[in-house]
Design a protein around this motif. Structure first.
Motif, short mmCIF file in Angstrom:
data_model
loop_
_atom_site.label_atom_id
_atom_site.label_comp_id
_atom_site.label_asym_id
_atom_site.label_seq_id
_atom_site.Cartn_x
_atom_site.Cartn_y
_atom_site.Cartn_z
N SER A 54 0.93 -1.06 -0.11
CA SER A 54 0.00 0.01 0.11
C SER A 54 0.81 1.23 0.03
CB SER A 54 -0.95 -0.18 1.30
OG SER A 54 -1.96 1.20 1.13
N LEU B 57 -7.12 -2.08 -12.34
CA LEU B 57 -7.92 -2.60 -11.48
C LEU B 57 -9.11 -3.19 -12.30
CD1 LEU B 57 -7.57 -0.21 -8.35
CD2 LEU B 57 -7.01 -2.72 -8.61
N ASP C 205 -2.55 -0.21 -4.06
CA ASP C 205 -3.31 -0.75 -2.99
C ASP C 205 -3.35 -2.23 -3.41
OD1 ASP C 205 -4.08 0.65 -0.55
OD2 ASP C 205 -4.91 2.03 -1.83
N THR C 206 -3.85 -3.22 -2.26
CA THR C 206 -3.95 -4.70 -2.64
C THR C 206 -5.55 -5.01 -2.74
OG1 THR C 206 -1.66 -4.89 -1.42
CG2 THR C 206 -3.24 -6.81 -1.70
N PHE C 207 -5.81 -5.81 -3.78
CA PHE C 207 -7.16 -5.97 -3.84
C PHE C 207 -7.29 -7.43 -4.26
CE2 PHE C 207 -6.80 -1.56 -5.09
CZ PHE C 207 -8.12 -1.26 -5.06
N GLU D 34 -12.49 -6.43 -4.30
CA GLU D 34 -12.47 -5.87 -3.02
C GLU D 34 -11.04 -5.29 -2.45
OE1 GLU D 34 -12.49 -7.66 1.85
OE2 GLU D 34 -13.57 -8.84 -0.08
N CYS D 35 -10.98 -4.11 -2.20
CA CYS D 35 -9.75 -3.41 -1.86
C CYS D 35 -9.40 -3.88 -0.36
CB CYS D 35 -9.90 -1.72 -1.87
SG CYS D 35 -8.16 -1.30 -1.82
N SER E 81 -6.59 -3.07 1.50
CA SER E 81 -5.85 -2.09 2.09
C SER E 81 -6.35 -0.70 2.22
CB SER E 81 -4.34 -2.05 1.57
OG SER E 81 -4.49 -1.83 0.13
N TYR E 82 -7.64 -0.36 1.36
CA TYR E 82 -8.32 0.68 1.49
C TYR E 82 -9.54 0.58 1.64
CZ TYR E 82 -9.77 5.69 0.50
OH TYR E 82 -10.11 6.95 -0.04
N LEU F 299 -14.38 3.61 -9.38
CA LEU F 299 -13.37 3.07 -8.37
C LEU F 299 -12.95 4.28 -7.31
CD1 LEU F 299 -11.32 1.05 -10.88
CD2 LEU F 299 -12.27 0.12 -8.71
N ARG G 156 -10.06 5.75 -5.04
CA ARG G 156 -8.54 5.50 -4.77
C ARG G 156 -8.24 6.72 -3.62
NH1 ARG G 156 -7.70 2.41 -4.14
NH2 ARG G 156 -5.54 2.26 -4.58
#
Length: 372
Positions: A227, A254, A328-330, A338-339, A341-342, A360, A362
């Motif tokens: 992230s 994404l 970020d990681t999804f 699904e995010c 880390s956010y 989206l 961000r």
């Protein structure tokens, strides 16, 4: 749920042994050991690739091979009770070599491994493919890491100042993760100067200056989440626009990260996105990310990566434009993303981007101290 997931994993590995016409499998790499045990650490030093505790499947038996130094820690601290009850321990004196104990189990048998040790056949690449689709216990771990990562960024980043050094920022970020039992595998700090100089800035004793972004790779139960968050100490419309252009490139990646799509196809869309924001050459300067999991990047996407994305994959795209980054990681779902880390509950301000029919959100670049 964990016991059943573990049994299913063992069943998968036994099929691998059968398909490879072998009789035993030795797992020693840290990523694979964490994967098969749902998070146990077989290492002591954080930078280890191969651990000092090993996982062995021979016929219908499952063993943990460990010297007497690590036995108690592995059994009491690293393995869940559900999994500890499913394995047998083979303990040996620390002064002995692994082969001294292993040979009694596998001598004369066709042995697979993830290291190639003892004239075994190395199946590390096949194990990697098995790691790429996560089970529910792993997804829950990822959600926990992501929630904590977001809280740390949201709590700490507003407290930083232009006079702080990159080392000081790194120290506070690292401490916050360690206090929550999360291993900071990587903490990159980009101040005003370093953001223009390096794509991977290892923190230095220099002041942050007018802008700052921090990138982390953090680990819990073997899973690594990535992230990045960005702040300004002086309002600068050029940097705000560039950050949002950078977010747009990530949003394109994404929007294309869905089951059935190949990684190299997503990569081509990323290249087009850079061109659409008048930055056609920025992708030359850094990799764009790809699949995440038990390594920060299990697979880095490029023109040749033909891996087909599946539900249960995790992606971490990290497009950069010199001076900014969005990351970020999804988790890839059958019907969306699904995010991790956010999360939707995040207090970090966001910017909404429309990509086709998909919206989206961000993390935006945040102006601190009321600069105007």
């Amino acid at each position: 749920m964990l016991r059943e997931a573990f049994r299913e994993r063992i069943k998968t590995l036994k099929k691998l042994i059968e398909d490879e016409h072998a009789e035993a499998l030795l797992i020693s790499r840290c990523d694979n050991f964490a994967w098969v045990t749902f998070g146990a650490r077989n290492y002591v030093t954080i930078n280890s690739e191969v651990g000092s505790v090993h996982f062995l499947i021979v016929e219908d038996f499952v063993y943990i091979l460990t010297d007497n130094i690590e036995r108690k820690r592995i059994e009491q601290e690293e393995l869940s009770e559900d999994i500890a009850n499913e394995v047998e321990f083979a303990e040996y004196m620390w002064s002995k070599g692994l082969w001294d104990v292993l040979k009694s189990f596998v001598q004369g048998k066709r042995l697979l491994s993830d290291t190639g040790w003892f004239d075994s056949r190395n199946v590390s690449d096949k194990l990697k493919q098995l790691r790429l689709v996560l089970a529910e216990p792993e997804i829950e771990t990822y959600r926990w890491i992501g929630k904590n990562c977001d809280e740390i960024f949201s709590n700490l980043m507003p407290k930083f100042s232009p006079e702080m050094t990159e080392w000081e920022v790194q120290s506070q970020i690292t401490q916050a993760f360690v206090e929550r039992g999360i291993e900071p595998v990587l903490v990159l700090v980009f101040g005003e100067e370093s953001a223009q100089l390096y794509r991977h800035n290892l923190p230095r004793s220099v002041k942050v200056g007018s802008k700052l972004f921090v990138s982390v790779c953090v680990r819990k139960k073997g899973l690594i989440l990535s992230s990045t968050r960005s702040v300004l100490f002086t309002r600068n419309e050029t940097w705000i626009k560039q950050h949002r252009d950078n977010c747009y490139v990530e949003a394109i990646a994404l929007a294309n990260s869905r089951p059935g799509k190949k990684l190299n196809e997503v990569f081509e869309e990323i290249k087009k996105a850079y061109a659409s924001v008048n930055r056609p050459h920025e992708w030359f300067l850094h990799h764009q990310g790809g699949l995440a999991g038990y390594n920060a990047r299990e697979v880095v996407a490029n023109e040749k990566t033909d891996y087909t994305l599946r539900s249960g994959n995790v992606v971490a795209w990290n497009p950069t434009i010199t001076g900014t980054k969005s990351e970020d990681t999804f988790l890839i779902l059958e019907d969306g993303l699904e995010c991790l880390s956010y999360p939707e509950t995040s207090e970090w301000p966001g910017v909404e981007l429309q990509v086709g029919s998909i919206t989206l959100r961000r993390p935006d670049i945040v102006l601190l101290r009321g600069g105007g």
